[in-house]
Design an enzyme around this catalytic site. Structure first.
Site, PDB file in Angstrom:
ATOM      1  N   GLN A 103       4.183   5.806   4.757  1.00  0.00           N
ATOM      2  CA  GLN A 103       5.452   5.893   4.024  1.00  0.00           C
ATOM      3  C   GLN A 103       5.913   7.329   3.795  1.00  0.00           C
ATOM      4  O   GLN A 103       7.017   7.543   3.303  1.00  0.00           O
ATOM      5  CB  GLN A 103       5.322   5.180   2.667  1.00  0.00           C
ATOM      6  CG  GLN A 103       5.162   3.673   2.774  1.00  0.00           C
ATOM      7  CD  GLN A 103       6.410   2.967   3.302  1.00  0.00           C
ATOM      8  OE1 GLN A 103       7.508   3.538   3.332  1.00  0.00           O
ATOM      9  NE2 GLN A 103       6.254   1.729   3.724  1.00  0.00           N
ATOM     10  N   THR A 149      -4.411   0.879  27.916  1.00  0.00           N
ATOM     11  CA  THR A 149      -3.350   1.635  28.580  1.00  0.00           C
ATOM     12  C   THR A 149      -2.309   2.084  27.566  1.00  0.00           C
ATOM     13  O   THR A 149      -1.786   1.261  26.823  1.00  0.00           O
ATOM     14  CB  THR A 149      -2.686   0.754  29.661  1.00  0.00           C
ATOM     15  OG1 THR A 149      -3.697   0.330  30.563  1.00  0.00           O
ATOM     16  CG2 THR A 149      -1.602   1.506  30.397  1.00  0.00           C
ATOM     17  N   CYS A 208       5.977 -13.484  -1.176  1.00  0.00           N
ATOM     18  CA  CYS A 208       6.481 -14.833  -1.441  1.00  0.00           C
ATOM     19  C   CYS A 208       6.534 -15.626  -0.150  1.00  0.00           C
ATOM     20  O   CYS A 208       7.586 -16.009   0.329  1.00  0.00           O
ATOM     21  CB  CYS A 208       7.835 -14.783  -2.120  1.00  0.00           C
ATOM     22  SG  CYS A 208       8.999 -13.683  -1.334  1.00  0.00           S
TER      23      CYS A 208
HETATM   24  C1  LIG Z   1       3.819  -0.497   6.880  1.00  0.00           C
HETATM   25  C2  LIG Z   1       2.562   0.073   6.368  1.00  0.00           C
HETATM   26  C3  LIG Z   1       1.352  -0.136   7.039  1.00  0.00           C
HETATM   27  C4  LIG Z   1       1.252  -0.976   8.292  1.00  0.00           C
HETATM   28  O1  LIG Z   1       1.840  -0.309   9.361  1.00  0.00           O
HETATM   29  P1  LIG Z   1       2.067  -1.051  10.766  1.00  0.00           P
HETATM   30  O2  LIG Z   1       2.477   0.052  11.677  1.00  0.00           O
HETATM   31  O3  LIG Z   1       3.128  -2.058  10.520  1.00  0.00           O
HETATM   32  O4  LIG Z   1       0.757  -1.657  11.154  1.00  0.00           O
HETATM   33  C5  LIG Z   1       0.218   0.438   6.516  1.00  0.00           C
HETATM   34  N1  LIG Z   1       0.259   1.188   5.397  1.00  0.00           N
HETATM   35  C6  LIG Z   1       1.402   1.420   4.738  1.00  0.00           C
HETATM   36  C7  LIG Z   1       1.391   2.246   3.513  1.00  0.00           C
HETATM   37  C8  LIG Z   1       2.588   0.856   5.189  1.00  0.00           C
HETATM   38  O5  LIG Z   1       3.717   1.061   4.509  1.00  0.00           O
END
Ligand SMILES: *Cc1c(COP(=O)(O)O)cnc(C)c1O
Length: 383
Positions: free
Chosen positions: A181, A242, A328
């Site tokens: 994030q 790959t 949910c």
């Molecule tokens: C979205 C998210 C993930 C998962 O990422 P993906 O690329 O969808 O596997 C892991 N950790 C955090 C904090 C996320 O926001």
């Protein structure tokens, strides 16, 4: 303005048109296998992957050879936790993980627990942040790995990863941070944090889904990691398979744009988010922000609408795509483990909504969202 207005950017983001454009030639023209070294198709693909690797590395202050491309942050978290724990059993058997982590971290930590590792979950403060002192008090002589996310996906709370990194370094403990994030929303400099392993995801930053990276610190002391996918020995043996060249190229372009726009975009998002927050708090008596006062991502707002179920509020505000404080998926929604860990009751967590903005969010959309939420709340609280 396109309806429903999309304000769920912490869940996923649209691919930036510049990213799509960079990816397109990789599907049918430059379609080579980046590990085919015997012909020009392979060389071209390899060159594109090399540029993407450099762009992702540059966005986080890293060196290209430290980037391991994966299928996303979930896989990066798996490689970090399973890979570090299984490769370093001789150094300890204890893991320290924030209670507010994404399920991808928590569930792999639990998997390790079932393999005989001991797990301490560190609770957040009431504002959702993990205090470095709480992490410090959880460390033992047997602690092998600490995992604390850079920014929480539900509340946006920013954790003091620099402080936690310093602490871990001092104690000789590996430190992993899930920064899915953080990319493009806050500055991210892996060298400054003092971290060993960093998980990234492209689709949280206007890149394609299904691609991410694990940054693995180079240099001494060497980070020992056990590969979890075996086979052709791609990604320096740490992740066989790959390489997904179009996705990796898209990730590279997304990382380049995220870094380039870091000087302006967070401030723009913060202004829009703060306006939305002010309008909701002014219009809904008793509404409050979850995680008050916390340093948080500029794009994220988690707000409690007292006495109203988030699910019903979202049904009422149909022209708005936001998410609730619960998963949910079934008839009995599980309240968010993040909000509950912060001290909210299950009912309060179920009355909470996460609103997250992003690169293409406009002022018009934010004004619309405030109006839609206020009128949805009014009609539900009147009935
Ligand atoms: C979205 C998210 C993930 C998962 O990422 P993906 O690329 O969808 O596997 C892991 N950790 C955090 C904090 C996320 O926001």
């Amino acid at each position: 303005m396109r309806l429903p207005v999309y304000l769920d950017w912490n869940a996923t983001t649209p691919v930036d048109p510049r990213v799509l454009e960079a990816m397109l030639p990789c599907f049918s023209e430059d379609f080579g296998n980046a590990s085919s070294t015997s012909h020009a198709y392979g060389w071209k693909a390899e060159a594109r992957v090399r540029l993407a690797r450099a762009a992702v590395a540059s966005a986080i202050g890293a060196a290209p050879e430290e980037i391991v491309f994966t299928s996303g942050a979930t896989e990066s978290d798996a490689l970090a936790l399973l890979g570090a724990a299984r490769a370093n059993r001789d150094r300890g058997d204890h893991l320290v993980v924030a209670a507010t982590e994404h399920r991808a971290v928590l569930d792999h930590a639990r998997r390790l627990e079932s393999e005989g590792f001991r797990l301490t979950l560190v609770p957040p403060r009431a504002d959702g942040r993990i205090a470095a002192a709480t992490v410090a008090s959880a460390l033992t002589d047997r602690t092998l790995l600490v995992s604390v996310m850079a920014a929480n996906n539900e509340t946006g709370a920013l954790n003091p990863v620099g402080e936690i990194g310093a602490l871990c370094r001092e104690r000789g403990v590996l430190f992993h941070t899930d920064a899915a994030q953080a990319l493009g929303k806050v500055p991210l400099d892996v060298r400054a944090i003092g971290v060993d392993l960093v998980s990234l995801s492209a689709h949280k930053a206007c890149g394609p889904k299904g691609v991410g990276a694990l940054w693995v610190r180079s240099g001494k002391p060497r980070v020992r990691l056990e590969a979890q996918l075996l086979g052709g020995g791609h990604e320096r043996g740490l992740r066989s398979g790959t390489p997904n060249v179009p996705a990796i190229v898209g990730f590279g372009e997304a990382a380049r744009i995220a870094a380039a726009e870091l000087a302006t975009e967070p401030a723009r998002l913060r202004a829009l988010r703060d306006r939305l927050e002010a309008e909701i708090l002014a219009g809904v008596p008793g509404a409050r922000r979850n995680g008050p006062g916390a340093e948080r991502l500029p794009n994220t707002l988690n707000v409690l609408f007292p006495g109203v179920e988030a699910g019903r509020l979202m049904l009422e505000a149909r022209d708005l795509a936001v998410s609730s404080g619960s998963a949910c998926s079934s008839a009995s929604p599980e309240p968010s483990h993040v909000l509950v860990a912060m001290g909210l009751s299950a009912a309060e967590a179920r009355s909470s909504i996460r609103i997250s903005l992003g690169r293409f969010t406009t002022e018009e959309e934010v004004g619309f969202a405030a109006g839609a939420l206020l009128s949805a709340w009014r009609s539900l609280s009147a009935s």
